[in-house]
Design a protein around this motif. Sequence first.
Motif, PDB file in Angstrom:
ATOM      1  N   TYR A 195      -3.424  -9.197   3.832  1.00  0.00           N
ATOM      2  CA  TYR A 195      -2.544 -10.075   4.612  1.00  0.00           C
ATOM      3  C   TYR A 195      -1.091 -10.039   4.142  1.00  0.00           C
ATOM      4  O   TYR A 195      -0.244 -10.707   4.724  1.00  0.00           O
ATOM      5  N   GLY A 196      -0.840  -9.277   3.082  1.00  0.00           N
ATOM      6  CA  GLY A 196       0.534  -9.225   2.575  1.00  0.00           C
ATOM      7  C   GLY A 196       0.986 -10.560   2.029  1.00  0.00           C
ATOM      8  O   GLY A 196       2.143 -10.954   2.165  1.00  0.00           O
ATOM      9  N   ILE A 197       0.072 -11.283   1.398  1.00  0.00           N
ATOM     10  CA  ILE A 197       0.388 -12.635   0.909  1.00  0.00           C
ATOM     11  C   ILE A 197       0.177 -12.706  -0.598  1.00  0.00           C
ATOM     12  O   ILE A 197      -0.876 -12.308  -1.106  1.00  0.00           O
ATOM     13  N   GLN A 202      -7.278  -9.521  -2.392  1.00  0.00           N
ATOM     14  CA  GLN A 202      -7.578  -9.469  -0.957  1.00  0.00           C
ATOM     15  C   GLN A 202      -6.413 -10.015  -0.144  1.00  0.00           C
ATOM     16  O   GLN A 202      -6.028  -9.461   0.874  1.00  0.00           O
ATOM     17  N   CYS A 203      -5.850 -11.125  -0.638  1.00  0.00           N
ATOM     18  CA  CYS A 203      -4.739 -11.764   0.086  1.00  0.00           C
ATOM     19  C   CYS A 203      -3.565 -10.801   0.196  1.00  0.00           C
ATOM     20  O   CYS A 203      -2.933 -10.676   1.251  1.00  0.00           O
ATOM     21  N   LEU A 204      -3.305 -10.104  -0.895  1.00  0.00           N
ATOM     22  CA  LEU A 204      -2.160  -9.203  -0.919  1.00  0.00           C
ATOM     23  C   LEU A 204      -2.419  -7.961  -0.067  1.00  0.00           C
ATOM     24  O   LEU A 204      -1.601  -7.587   0.778  1.00  0.00           O
ATOM     25  N   THR A 205      -3.580  -7.335  -0.260  1.00  0.00           N
ATOM     26  CA  THR A 205      -3.821  -6.065   0.435  1.00  0.00           C
ATOM     27  C   THR A 205      -4.104  -6.264   1.920  1.00  0.00           C
ATOM     28  O   THR A 205      -3.688  -5.469   2.741  1.00  0.00           O
ATOM     29  N   SER A 234       4.374 -16.383  -1.487  1.00  0.00           N
ATOM     30  CA  SER A 234       5.306 -15.694  -0.579  1.00  0.00           C
ATOM     31  C   SER A 234       4.536 -14.753   0.332  1.00  0.00           C
ATOM     32  O   SER A 234       3.407 -14.351   0.035  1.00  0.00           O
ATOM     33  N   THR A 235       5.152 -14.444   1.456  1.00  0.00           N
ATOM     34  CA  THR A 235       4.508 -13.525   2.407  1.00  0.00           C
ATOM     35  C   THR A 235       5.465 -12.361   2.668  1.00  0.00           C
ATOM     36  O   THR A 235       6.684 -12.554   2.666  1.00  0.00           O
ATOM     37  N   ASN A 236       4.915 -11.182   2.882  1.00  0.00           N
ATOM     38  CA  ASN A 236       5.795 -10.059   3.193  1.00  0.00           C
ATOM     39  C   ASN A 236       5.780  -9.775   4.691  1.00  0.00           C
ATOM     40  O   ASN A 236       5.112 -10.460   5.473  1.00  0.00           O
ATOM     41  N   ALA A 237       6.477  -8.751   5.105  1.00  0.00           N
ATOM     42  CA  ALA A 237       6.659  -8.460   6.537  1.00  0.00           C
ATOM     43  C   ALA A 237       5.326  -8.226   7.244  1.00  0.00           C
ATOM     44  O   ALA A 237       5.160  -8.569   8.408  1.00  0.00           O
ATOM     45  N   ARG A 238       4.357  -7.650   6.510  1.00  0.00           N
ATOM     46  CA  ARG A 238       3.070  -7.348   7.139  1.00  0.00           C
ATOM     47  C   ARG A 238       2.379  -8.628   7.639  1.00  0.00           C
ATOM     48  O   ARG A 238       1.825  -8.688   8.729  1.00  0.00           O
ATOM     49  N   ALA A 239       2.488  -9.652   6.798  1.00  0.00           N
ATOM     50  CA  ALA A 239       1.858 -10.920   7.177  1.00  0.00           C
ATOM     51  C   ALA A 239       2.496 -11.496   8.437  1.00  0.00           C
ATOM     52  O   ALA A 239       1.827 -12.070   9.287  1.00  0.00           O
ATOM     53  N   MET A 240       3.823 -11.304   8.540  1.00  0.00           N
ATOM     54  CA  MET A 240       4.534 -11.875   9.686  1.00  0.00           C
ATOM     55  C   MET A 240       4.178 -11.153  10.985  1.00  0.00           C
ATOM     56  O   MET A 240       4.195 -11.728  12.057  1.00  0.00           O
TER      57      MET A 240
END
Length: 351
Positions: A277-279, A272-275, A311-317
């Motif tokens: 929030y990109g986390i 869930q975190c990845l899909t 780590s976080t990707n651009a989507r999260a930012m």
Amino acid sequence: MQSFTQKLLAWYKKNGRTDLPWQKNKTAYRVWVSEIMLQQTQVKTAIPYYLRFMENFPNIETLAKASLDSILALWAGLGYYTRARNLYKTAVIIQTEYNGKFPSDVNQMIALPGIGRSTASAILAFSEKQALTILDGNVKRVLARLHAVAGWPSKPNVEKQLWQIAEAYTPTSRYIVDYTQAIMDLGATVCTRSSPKCSECPVSDECAAFIKNETALYPNKSPKKALPTKRTFFLLLKNQKGEILLEKRPETGIWGGLWSLPETTNPDLPFQCLTHYGIITKNKTQILEPIKHTFSHFKLIATPVEHLVKSTNARAMSNTSIVWHNPIHPLPKGVPAPIKKLLLHLARESL
Ligand code: SF4
């Protein structure tokens, strides 16, 4: 005038409440906000909210021009947030379609979001002295006891009967303001839900429930329906700075438009975190004490699960509906009470 009405008015002169904030300067706007707040909230709780609301939105124009976020922020903690959303919708309609003035016609008033017959009547009775009948929860209780009305008051046929009784007692416009406040006050201060103070009641000599010694039986209780339980998870995502991710909930639904922890029924939380929030999270998790909260139509048991961010990707930012909240800073405005409690607890623990 009916003897009930006369006795009630005489009692009100000596015992009525006169210091409630919405009793000063009874404009339709001020009465409306108080009536909506008092629908599911006790007077004592509502007063500070009402004062803050009036300070921020003193009239229909300021409310109509406000953002829904700022209204929800002032409502946070009162619950039943649909009331706040309806206040906003109605303010915008009155400002744009009625030139900023409440309609004087009760049916036009009832057509506005969140305003039912009793609320519309209370607004017009207080602000324009229209001889209209109210039937809120307090009045239903008084009349159900007075006439020993059998059946649950919200059942359509019972409610119809109570409206008829209420109408018969409603006086002409000369007395309507005092009468409306008097019957509300009697229900709130004497004919209370439990242990009514019948010895202080001005109408005990004609109260059927009191005469039969059956005040505890009226109004009849609602048929108990077991509330369903919904089990979910709250994602407690912590970044390297110790900040916690808060997400703005969708406008509709429970806690609509408020800041909360991300909620999911899917137990695969790293996914869930990845899909969503990109986390990417670390493997280590911590399960906290579940939050239990009862809404009008279900019970929520939500288990907060702490995940540390790797780590976080651009989507999260770039996600504008999330914020990272530093526990040592004040909470953003508009956080539901149970989430606020948890976050404050975590903030204390982190000190
Ligand atoms: S006598 Fe008691 S039950 Fe009857 S209306 Fe008065 S307070 Fe309520």
